[in-house]
Design a protein around this motif. Structure first.
Motif, PDB file in Angstrom:
ATOM      1  N   GLN A   1      20.834  30.509 -18.891  1.00 11.37           N
ATOM      2  CA  GLN A   1      21.196  31.269 -17.687  1.00 11.37           C
ATOM      3  C   GLN A   1      20.833  30.492 -16.427  1.00 11.37           C
ATOM      4  OE1 GLN A   1      19.115  34.974 -18.097  1.00 11.37           O
ATOM      5  NE2 GLN A   1      20.553  35.805 -19.597  1.00 11.37           N
ATOM      6  N   MET A   2      19.657  29.861 -16.430  1.00 12.60           N
ATOM      7  CA  MET A   2      19.216  29.082 -15.273  1.00 12.60           C
ATOM      8  C   MET A   2      20.147  27.884 -15.059  1.00 12.60           C
ATOM      9  SD  MET A   2      15.449  27.391 -14.440  1.00 12.60           S
ATOM     10  CE  MET A   2      14.619  28.650 -15.358  1.00 12.60           C
ATOM     11  N   ALA A   3      20.533  27.232 -16.157  1.00 16.02           N
ATOM     12  CA  ALA A   3      21.433  26.078 -16.063  1.00 16.02           C
ATOM     13  C   ALA A   3      22.800  26.499 -15.524  1.00 16.02           C
ATOM     14  CB  ALA A   3      21.566  25.411 -17.428  1.00 16.02           C
ATOM     15  N   ASP A   4      23.313  27.618 -16.010  1.00 14.72           N
ATOM     16  CA  ASP A   4      24.606  28.114 -15.526  1.00 14.72           C
ATOM     17  C   ASP A   4      24.543  28.440 -14.039  1.00 14.72           C
ATOM     18  OD1 ASP A   4      25.649  27.832 -18.062  1.00 14.72           O
ATOM     19  OD2 ASP A   4      25.462  29.966 -18.576  1.00 14.72           O
ATOM     20  N   ALA A   5      23.442  29.056 -13.618  1.00 12.61           N
ATOM     21  CA  ALA A   5      23.295  29.431 -12.210  1.00 12.61           C
ATOM     22  C   ALA A   5      23.162  28.210 -11.306  1.00 12.61           C
ATOM     23  CB  ALA A   5      22.092  30.344 -12.038  1.00 12.61           C
ATOM     24  N   SER A   6      22.549  27.152 -11.819  1.00 11.73           N
ATOM     25  CA  SER A   6      22.335  25.968 -10.990  1.00 11.73           C
ATOM     26  C   SER A   6      23.425  24.918 -11.165  1.00 11.73           C
ATOM     27  CB  SER A   6      20.966  25.347 -11.301  1.00 11.73           C
ATOM     28  OG  SER A   6      20.922  24.882 -12.638  1.00 11.73           O
ATOM     29  N   GLY A   7      24.322  25.135 -12.113  1.00  8.75           N
ATOM     30  CA  GLY A   7      25.418  24.186 -12.324  1.00  8.75           C
ATOM     31  C   GLY A   7      24.991  22.910 -13.010  1.00  8.75           C
TER      32      GLY A   7
ATOM     33  N   VAL B   1      21.822  22.507 -19.856  1.00 11.92           N
ATOM     34  CA  VAL B   1      20.561  23.096 -20.320  1.00 11.92           C
ATOM     35  C   VAL B   1      19.507  22.006 -20.450  1.00 11.92           C
ATOM     36  CG1 VAL B   1      19.435  24.346 -22.208  1.00 11.92           C
ATOM     37  CG2 VAL B   1      21.745  24.990 -21.505  1.00 11.92           C
ATOM     38  N   SER B   2      19.904  20.856 -20.957  1.00 10.58           N
ATOM     39  CA  SER B   2      18.976  19.741 -21.124  1.00 10.58           C
ATOM     40  C   SER B   2      18.382  19.315 -19.781  1.00 10.58           C
ATOM     41  CB  SER B   2      19.703  18.560 -21.775  1.00 10.58           C
ATOM     42  OG  SER B   2      18.855  17.443 -21.860  1.00 10.58           O
ATOM     43  N   ARG B   3      19.211  19.166 -18.778  1.00 12.81           N
ATOM     44  CA  ARG B   3      18.754  18.764 -17.445  1.00 12.81           C
ATOM     45  C   ARG B   3      17.853  19.855 -16.842  1.00 12.81           C
ATOM     46  NH1 ARG B   3      17.896  14.435 -14.245  1.00 12.81           N
ATOM     47  NH2 ARG B   3      19.921  13.922 -13.450  1.00 12.81           N
ATOM     48  N   CYS B   4      18.242  21.107 -17.038  1.00  6.46           N
ATOM     49  CA  CYS B   4      17.469  22.227 -16.506  1.00  6.46           C
ATOM     50  C   CYS B   4      16.056  22.244 -17.109  1.00  6.46           C
ATOM     51  CB  CYS B   4      18.198  23.537 -16.800  1.00  6.46           C
ATOM     52  SG  CYS B   4      17.391  24.990 -16.129  1.00  6.46           S
ATOM     53  N   MET B   5      15.973  22.104 -18.445  1.00  8.11           N
ATOM     54  CA  MET B   5      14.666  22.081 -19.110  1.00  8.11           C
ATOM     55  C   MET B   5      13.858  20.859 -18.674  1.00  8.11           C
ATOM     56  SD  MET B   5      15.328  23.225 -23.023  1.00  8.11           S
ATOM     57  CE  MET B   5      15.614  24.911 -23.480  1.00  8.11           C
ATOM     58  N   GLY B   6      14.513  19.712 -18.598  1.00  9.66           N
ATOM     59  CA  GLY B   6      13.823  18.490 -18.183  1.00  9.66           C
ATOM     60  C   GLY B   6      13.273  18.597 -16.775  1.00  9.66           C
ATOM     61  N   ASP B   7      14.081  19.146 -15.864  1.00  9.85           N
ATOM     62  CA  ASP B   7      13.604  19.321 -14.490  1.00  9.85           C
ATOM     63  C   ASP B   7      12.443  20.306 -14.426  1.00  9.85           C
ATOM     64  OD1 ASP B   7      15.506  17.522 -13.677  1.00  9.85           O
ATOM     65  OD2 ASP B   7      16.878  19.041 -12.824  1.00  9.85           O
ATOM     66  N   TRP B   8      12.540  21.386 -15.206  1.00  8.09           N
ATOM     67  CA  TRP B   8      11.463  22.382 -15.240  1.00  8.09           C
ATOM     68  C   TRP B   8      10.166  21.727 -15.721  1.00  8.09           C
ATOM     69  CZ3 TRP B   8      11.196  27.548 -13.917  1.00  8.09           C
ATOM     70  CH2 TRP B   8      10.065  28.234 -14.338  1.00  8.09           C
ATOM     71  N   LEU B   9      10.250  20.962 -16.786  1.00 14.68           N
ATOM     72  CA  LEU B   9       9.060  20.283 -17.306  1.00 14.68           C
ATOM     73  C   LEU B   9       8.508  19.277 -16.298  1.00 14.68           C
ATOM     74  CD1 LEU B   9      10.148  19.768 -21.007  1.00 14.68           C
ATOM     75  CD2 LEU B   9       8.389  21.334 -20.147  1.00 14.68           C
ATOM     76  N   ALA B  10       9.381  18.563 -15.614  1.00 11.48           N
ATOM     77  CA  ALA B  10       8.929  17.606 -14.601  1.00 11.48           C
ATOM     78  C   ALA B  10       8.219  18.331 -13.454  1.00 11.48           C
ATOM     79  CB  ALA B  10      10.114  16.799 -14.065  1.00 11.48           C
ATOM     80  N   ASP B  11       8.761  19.481 -13.066  1.00 14.14           N
ATOM     81  CA  ASP B  11       8.150  20.246 -11.970  1.00 14.14           C
ATOM     82  C   ASP B  11       6.790  20.824 -12.345  1.00 14.14           C
ATOM     83  OD1 ASP B  11      10.354  19.702 -10.439  1.00 14.14           O
ATOM     84  OD2 ASP B  11      11.290  21.674 -10.731  1.00 14.14           O
ATOM     85  N   THR B  12       6.554  21.041 -13.630  1.00 10.58           N
ATOM     86  CA  THR B  12       5.292  21.646 -14.071  1.00 10.58           C
ATOM     87  C   THR B  12       4.350  20.635 -14.724  1.00 10.58           C
ATOM     88  OG1 THR B  12       6.285  22.292 -16.188  1.00 10.58           O
ATOM     89  CG2 THR B  12       6.349  23.916 -14.396  1.00 10.58           C
ATOM     90  N   ALA B  13       4.679  19.343 -14.634  1.00 11.11           N
ATOM     91  CA  ALA B  13       3.873  18.304 -15.287  1.00 11.11           C
ATOM     92  C   ALA B  13       2.444  18.251 -14.745  1.00 11.11           C
ATOM     93  CB  ALA B  13       4.545  16.940 -15.140  1.00 11.11           C
TER      94      ALA B  13
END
Length: 124
Positions: A21-27, A30-42
């Motif tokens: 859902q987050m990936a769809d909302a941000s365009g 899913v892989s990029r969305c999860m990767g960015d989330w993990l990078a932001d919380t590293a």
């Protein structure tokens, strides 16, 4: 060349759906969305990692102290670990015997009462 590393992870279905859902909302994918989330919380993950390493070291020291106490040489290990200050010859007292039970806990010789059946065994 990119500095990103591709990896495979397993997540529960409900977690995947949230990131979808987050990936769809941000365009994004899913892989990029999860990767960015993990990078932001590293940074938070780094803090948790350091705390886990500290806890592991403390538990190692605790286990060493427990073994030493059972052997009767707790003070030597504690001084070597820096937990207590080193003693001088004038500070030393005769060593005390460790309070070790005469029979190991796992070998007390207790038996089950007669006629008692165990669970899960075969019936006779």
């Amino acid at each position: 060349m990119t500095d990103r590393i591709r990896t495979t992870i397993s997540v529960p279905q409900d977690v995947y759906e949230v990131f979808k859902q987050m990936a769809d909302a941000s365009g994004t994918s899913v892989s990029r969305c999860m990767g960015d989330w993990l990078a932001d919380t590293a940074e938070g993950a780094q803090h948790v990692s350091m705390q886990l390493q500290r806890a592991r070291e403390v538990s190692k020291i605790g286990i060493k102290e427990l073994h030493a106490a059972l052997k009767g040489d707790f003070m030597q290990v504690a001084m070597a670990e820096g937990v207590v200050p080193q003693q001088t010859d004038s500070d030393r007292r005769p060593p005390r015997a460790a309070a070790v039970p005469s029979t190991p806990y796992s070998n007390t010789g207790l038996k089950s009462p007669p006629g008692r059946k165990t669970r899960g065994g075969k019936s006779s």
